[in-house]
Design an enzyme around this catalytic site. Structure first.
Site, PDB file in Angstrom:
ATOM      1  N   GLY A  79      48.260  40.406  36.697  1.00 42.96           N
ATOM      2  CA  GLY A  79      49.316  38.593  36.740  1.00 42.96           C
ATOM      3  C   GLY A  79      49.798  39.121  35.352  1.00 42.96           C
ATOM      4  CB  SER A  80      49.716  39.461  32.064  1.00 47.63           C
ATOM      5  OG  SER A  80      48.449  38.224  31.959  1.00 47.63           O
ATOM      6  CG  ASN A 160      44.856  29.021  35.727  1.00 41.57           C
ATOM      7  OD1 ASN A 160      47.009  28.754  35.938  1.00 41.57           O
ATOM      8  ND2 ASN A 160      44.551  28.918  35.108  1.00 41.57           N
ATOM      9  CD  GLN A 188      42.966  31.396  39.952  1.00 38.12           C
ATOM     10  OE1 GLN A 188      42.277  30.782  40.764  1.00 38.12           O
ATOM     11  NE2 GLN A 188      43.031  31.650  38.766  1.00 38.12           N
ATOM     12  CB  SER A 208      46.435  39.460  39.186  1.00 35.55           C
ATOM     13  OG  SER A 208      44.634  39.389  38.161  1.00 35.55           O
ATOM     14  N   GLY A 209      44.480  42.142  41.285  1.00 37.45           N
ATOM     15  CA  GLY A 209      43.363  42.282  41.557  1.00 37.45           C
ATOM     16  C   GLY A 209      42.176  41.689  41.517  1.00 37.45           C
ATOM     17  CG  HIS A 210      40.648  40.433  37.354  1.00 36.40           C
ATOM     18  ND1 HIS A 210      40.601  38.873  36.610  1.00 36.40           N
ATOM     19  CD2 HIS A 210      41.708  40.760  36.693  1.00 36.40           C
ATOM     20  CE1 HIS A 210      40.983  38.968  36.250  1.00 36.40           C
ATOM     21  NE2 HIS A 210      42.726  39.333  35.703  1.00 36.40           N
ATOM     22  CB  THR A 246      50.228  59.134  35.678  1.00 35.28           C
ATOM     23  OG1 THR A 246      50.517  60.746  35.292  1.00 35.28           O
ATOM     24  CG2 THR A 246      49.887  59.537  37.073  1.00 35.28           C
ATOM     25  CB  CYS A 333      42.935  32.349  28.089  1.00 31.55           C
ATOM     26  SG  CYS A 333      42.911  32.781  29.836  1.00 31.55           S
TER      27      CYS A 333
END
Ligand SMILES: *Cc1c(COP(=O)(O)O)cnc(C)c1O
Length: 394
Positions: A79-80, A160, A188, A208-210, A246, A333
């Site tokens: 995301g960042s 968020n 989110q 963002s995947g996580h 890669t 954060c």
């Protein structure tokens, strides 16, 4: 509590806005790409070719989930990175045409706010739109802020911390009408609300995947066809030469599978999340001098955020942790700092109240029993802490 006892007692994880675990199905899908299918996707032999088609499949899965075309999806490290690329990439391209004005809101994630601040140091001008007491920004505010030299509007899809969902389609419509590029940080929102970038006139979208059961360190940026921005990483021809290096094939495969699962039945999932969220809200608001932060209806289905007068967020978190509940205060954060959340200050809370916030965020791995338990423990912990508080009087 020692590590051993801690392991045996059950942990209730209610901090899904901070991160989520990789789901077993996603991990299963990824595993072969660490071992058997290790070939570099840029090579001609079959081990590499297999990876190329795995990447293509994931790109399609991501595109389908948000109503985009696969050629409009670029994989990033999260995301960042997507936020940085969208904002800096578009700003610097538009600056070539003399457009150096940016519009955003006061409640963005720091990945946007600190990027904006970095651009201000380079001579860009940024308008930070205020929000109302529910955390909403209006399309009218955006429209009034647009100038002939506006390069980009960036408004988050859902916040968020307080969970407020912004009127993204309406803001997209305003931007399109004025010919201004529109980016949204949807980190989110993906998997919690239905998104269609074409219908909502979104030009760039970060994910963002996580945050939806893919691994940490993988994400994507949707860039609508025709939108120009400078390259993020120069090097090889990966991601059309815009973000060289890669590919993180296992991560990309995981992201594709996770977004497919997360968006397969959003209405049913949202229903379940809302039920749990509302249990906690009902219980927490039975306490005197408590308030729900964020919009009462227009909020993420799994988000509850409270302030309890007279107590500090950190104290609540420690007590809840002792009871086996993982929750958050402010945002993950900033919890190491003593500053109250910029989001809570932006919705008008005074400093002393903004310190006492608690965020509970559910995923579909949680249960209503857990929600009941959390609600009861919040009542218990707030009552205990208030008894000890020098500033609290019944
Ligand atoms: C988590 C989050 C980010 C950052 O994503 P990472 O993948 O952790 O870099 C950005 N924006 C919002 C709204 C978030 O919730």
């Amino acid at each position: 509590m020692g590590i051993k006892e801690r392991k045996m007692s059950k942990i209730i994880y209610a901090d899904n806005a901070a991160t989520t675990p990789v789901s077993p199905q996603v991990l299963q899908e990824m595993l072969p790409y660490f071992t058997e299918n290790y070939g570099n996707a840029s090579t001609v032999y079959s081990v590499g070719r297999g990876n190329r088609s795995a990447i293509a499949k994931a790109r399609k899965q991501v595109a389908d989930a948000i109503g985009a075309v696969d050629s409009e999806i670029y994989f990033t490290a999260g995301g960042s990175e997507s936020d940085n690329w969208a904002v800096k990439g578009v700003a610097k391209k538009q600056a070539e045409k003399g457009k150096k004005h940016l519009i955003t809101t006061k409640i963005e994630h720091h990945a946007i706010l600190h990027t904006m601040e970095a651009l201000e140091k380079e001579g860009f001008e940024v308008t930070y739109l205020p929000v109302d007491s529910c955390g909403l920004v209006t399309p009218q505010q955006v429209e009034a802020a647009i100038r002939p030299d506006t390069a980009l509007v960036s408004v988050m899809y859902a916040n968020n911390e307080i969970g407020t969902i912004e009127p993204i389609g309406e803001i997209g419509e305003v931007c399109r009408r004025h010919g201004v590029i529109f980016h949204t940080d949807a980190v989110q929102a993906v998997g919690s609300v239905e998104i269609n970038v074409k219908e909502q006139n979104i030009d760039l979208l970060s994910m963002s995947g996580h945050k939806f059961n893919a691994p940490k360190g993988i994400g994507a940026l949707y860039i609508r066809k025709g939108i120009q921005l400078i390259n993020l990483i120069d090097g090889g021809s990966q991601e059309k030469g815009k973000r060289a290096g890669t590919e993180n094939v296992p991560g990309i495969v995981g992201l594709g599978k996770a977004i497919e699962l997360a968006t397969s039945d959003i209405p049913a999932k949202a229903e379940k999340l809302k039920e749990m969220r509302d249990i906690v809200i009902r219980k927490a608001l039975s306490l005197p001098k408590s308030r729900l932060n964020g919009h009462p209806e227009n909020r993420l289905p799994g988000n509850a955020n409270f302030c309890f007068e007279g107590i500090e967020g950190e104290g609540m978190l420690l007590k809840l942790d002792g009871l086996g509940i993982c929750a958050a205060s402010g945002s993950a954060c900033t919890s190491a700092s003593l500053d109250p959340s910029h989001v809570l200050l932006a919705i008008g809370l005074p400093h002393e109240i903004a310190h006492g916030s608690l965020r509970i965020t559910f995923s579909d791995a949680n249960t209503t029993e857990e929600a009941e338990f959390i609600g009861d423990r919040i009542i218990q912990v707030v009552t205990e802490l208030r008894k000890m508080s020098p500033v609290w009087e019944d």
